[in-house]
Design a protein around this motif. Structure first.
Motif, mmCIF file in Angstrom:
data_model
loop_
_atom_site.group_PDB
_atom_site.id
_atom_site.type_symbol
_atom_site.label_atom_id
_atom_site.label_comp_id
_atom_site.label_asym_id
_atom_site.label_seq_id
_atom_site.Cartn_x
_atom_site.Cartn_y
_atom_site.Cartn_z
ATOM 1 N N ASP A 92 0.807 -1.223 0.000
ATOM 2 C CA ASP A 92 0.000 0.000 0.000
ATOM 3 C C ASP A 92 0.843 1.277 0.000
ATOM 4 O OD1 ASP A 92 0.927 0.109 2.600
ATOM 5 O OD2 ASP A 92 -0.970 -0.528 3.506
ATOM 6 N N ASP A 133 0.337 9.641 5.072
ATOM 7 C CA ASP A 133 -0.172 8.313 5.412
ATOM 8 C C ASP A 133 0.049 7.379 4.230
ATOM 9 O OD1 ASP A 133 -1.367 6.355 6.918
ATOM 10 O OD2 ASP A 133 -3.244 7.448 7.263
ATOM 11 N N LYS A 136 -4.215 1.579 2.061
ATOM 12 C CA LYS A 136 -4.790 0.566 2.946
ATOM 13 C C LYS A 136 -4.926 -0.756 2.194
ATOM 14 C CE LYS A 136 -8.650 0.264 6.168
ATOM 15 N NZ LYS A 136 -9.962 0.770 6.523
ATOM 16 N N SER A 137 -4.432 -1.835 2.809
ATOM 17 C CA SER A 137 -4.626 -3.173 2.230
ATOM 18 C C SER A 137 -5.933 -3.729 2.762
ATOM 19 C CB SER A 137 -3.483 -4.105 2.636
ATOM 20 O OG SER A 137 -2.259 -3.583 2.156
ATOM 21 N N ARG A 162 -6.279 6.771 0.990
ATOM 22 C CA ARG A 162 -5.651 7.351 2.189
ATOM 23 C C ARG A 162 -4.193 7.753 1.932
ATOM 24 N NH1 ARG A 162 -6.319 3.779 7.477
ATOM 25 N NH2 ARG A 162 -4.220 3.108 6.931
ATOM 26 N N ASN A 231 -1.200 0.583 15.884
ATOM 27 C CA ASN A 231 -2.562 0.885 15.396
ATOM 28 C C ASN A 231 -3.697 0.597 16.368
ATOM 29 O OD1 ASN A 231 -2.026 2.084 12.988
ATOM 30 N ND2 ASN A 231 -1.924 0.154 11.858
#
Length: 491
Positions: A92, A133, A136-137, A162, A231
């Motif tokens: 990503d 940023d 996203k996967s 993102r 996260n």
């Protein structure tokens, strides 16, 4: 500083890295939108996708938000800071590197203050730096069900919406000594970035995510080896993850093993942390200055302009409430716990001119209901003007405190208007002295034994007589008036 509580004879050491998504309309190095919830890959432009020849351009709004945080935490704003390329390969990350700040971050130092069990605490900040940023996967169908677009079996997709979203990474010193302290620090930081208007604070959408660095040591020993939990997007998970990690590390040491530096993920269902990869050090990322971005120069005049546009900070507002409204320090800190809370307090106070009563109701009944329903004050069904009207009816003697609580419950559950509810529920206090005098006379005539006991010096007998008056008036007598009349009649 009080001695930290030990867990099984070990001291816990915690530092947090918080990724705060900045509230700009466009990305940090491109004009693509940062709006949440768009269809995958519809908000990624040539710069975000790292197409050949596409060059990044710094977003001025992101820099201003970083300056705002620096001013609020008392940090130093770097007159010159540099963007670096942090090299790593992940599906990503389209460029194969992330643009971040390494040696010269935009904010250095500073601190965040908060209360822990009513005691003032201060956590020092190492730095806050700007970065982009990643995408996203998305993994679907891993449970053997249908994957993406009806494919059988597991399928992974990449959403680059993102990618390039502006982040301010706020890094604390390892000053925290318990999971509770880490949560209070994170809540205070969250409240601050929302207060400053630099982040919407939406944790479900990933606008505010924490990485926790956790280690344990015997008291007085050097720092232990830390593991980083990545996260964490809720305060509850933050607390649970830290507690699970502490127990895991202590078990491991007690079993005679060394702790190895690692990056771990928290599994909330199993309530445990699991190693993801061995932890990289800075040299593994081969940082070097990004040749496409000139150094970021922040002139003193720019800092001054941002300063002049800053909102009143929570601590300053709390001090003002102590000084002007006569609130206790703890109450003032509580009503300034968030922008929305402070606005609610001010609106209700301005309407009924009873600051202490408004603060008491906010910290009592209102907070009790909000906590039970896990919602913020923005979603309170009782609006400030309604609460002020209710407090007004306690002040003018229409309602007893008990009656006011009943009206409040009705307002919260079904809404309505204060005076209409008082009427409908029959809670109006009896303030007619003639009617009250008649009841007092009846009670005295019917309870000669209590009267004698009171005159013989038994204080309890007086309370029994007050109780009888309240009962005879169906709870509607004004207790202060009833007390006064009884004392007068008993001589």
């Amino acid at each position: 500083m009080s001695q930290p509580k030990l867990i099984r004879g070990y001291e816990v050491v915690i530092g947090l890295e918080t990724h705060t998504q900045l509230s700009t309309a466009s990305k940090i190095f491109s004009g693509a939108s940062t709006a949440f919830g768009a269809a995958p890959n519809t908000q990624a432009c040539a710069v975000d996708l790292a197409l050949p020849g596409a060059l990044p351009v710094m977003n001025r709004g992101a820099v201003e938000r970083a300056i705002r945080l620096g001013l609020a935490v008392g940090g130093a704003i770097a007159p010159l800071s540099i963007f670096a390329r942090k090299n790593y390969f992940y599906p990503d990350l389209p460029k194969g590197y992330q643009i971040s700040q390494y040696e010269l971050p935009v904010v250095q130092g500073g601190h965040v203050d908060f209360l822990l069990d009513g005691v003032a605490r201060k956590v020092r900040l190492t730095r806050a730096h700007l970065e982009e940023d990643a995408g996203k996967s998305i993994h679907e169908g891993l449970d053997g069900g249908h994957g993406v677009h009806g494919h059988h079996g597991p399928v992974s997709g990449i959403d680059l919406n993102r990618a390039g979203t502006p982040l301010l990474e706020i890094v604390s010193e390892p000053d925290m000594r318990s999971s509770a302290e880490a949560v209070e620090y994170a809540k205070a930081l969250h409240a601050l970035v929302v207060w400053l208007g630099i982040c919407d604070g939406n944790m479900q959408e990933g606008s505010f995510r924490c990485d926790a660095n956790v280690s344990v040591r015997r008291p007085g020993a050097p720092y232990g080896t830390r593991r980083e939990i990545k996260n964490l997007n809720s305060f509850r998970f933050l607390q649970q993850a830290i507690e699970a990690e502490i127990q895991w590390q202590i078990d491991r040491i007690e079993d005679g093993h060394a702790i190895e530096q690692a990056t771990v993920l928290f599994d909330p269902d199993a309530g445990e942390t699991r190693a993801m990869r061995s932890k990289e050090d800075a040299h593994d990322y081969r940082y070097f200055p990004d040749p496409d971005l000139p150094p970021l120069v922040i002139a003193p005049s720019w800092v001054e302009r941002v300063k002049s546009e800053m909102p009143e900070l929570p601590a300053v507002m709390a001090a003002r409430f102590e000084r002007e409204d006569g609130l206790a320090a703890y109450d003032a800190a509580m009503v300034t716990q968030s922008v929305a809370f402070a606005r609610y307090y001010e609106a209700a106070r301005d309407t009924c001119k009873q600051p202490k009563l408004v603060a008491n109701w906010l910290m009592g009944e209102v907070s009790r209901r909000l906590n039970a329903e896990e919602r913020g004050i923005e979603a309170a069904p009782v609006k400030p003007a309604t609460l002020a009207a209710l407090i007004g009816r306690i002040q003018d003697g229409t309602l007893s405190n008990n009656g006011a609580r009943q009206v409040f419950e009705a307002l919260w559950s079904a809404g309505g208007e204060v005076d209409a509810l008082i009427e409908r529920l029959g809670l109006k206090q009896m303030n007619d002295s003639g009617a009250l005098e008649a009841i007092v006379d009846e009670v005295l005539a019917a309870n000669p034994k209590s009267v004698e006991e009171y005159r013989a010096g038994k204080e309890k007998a007086f309370n029994a007589l007050v109780g009888q008056v309240m009962k005879a008036s169906k709870g509607k007598a004004n207790p202060a008036q009833a007390n006064e009349l009884l004392k007068k009649k008993l001589g």
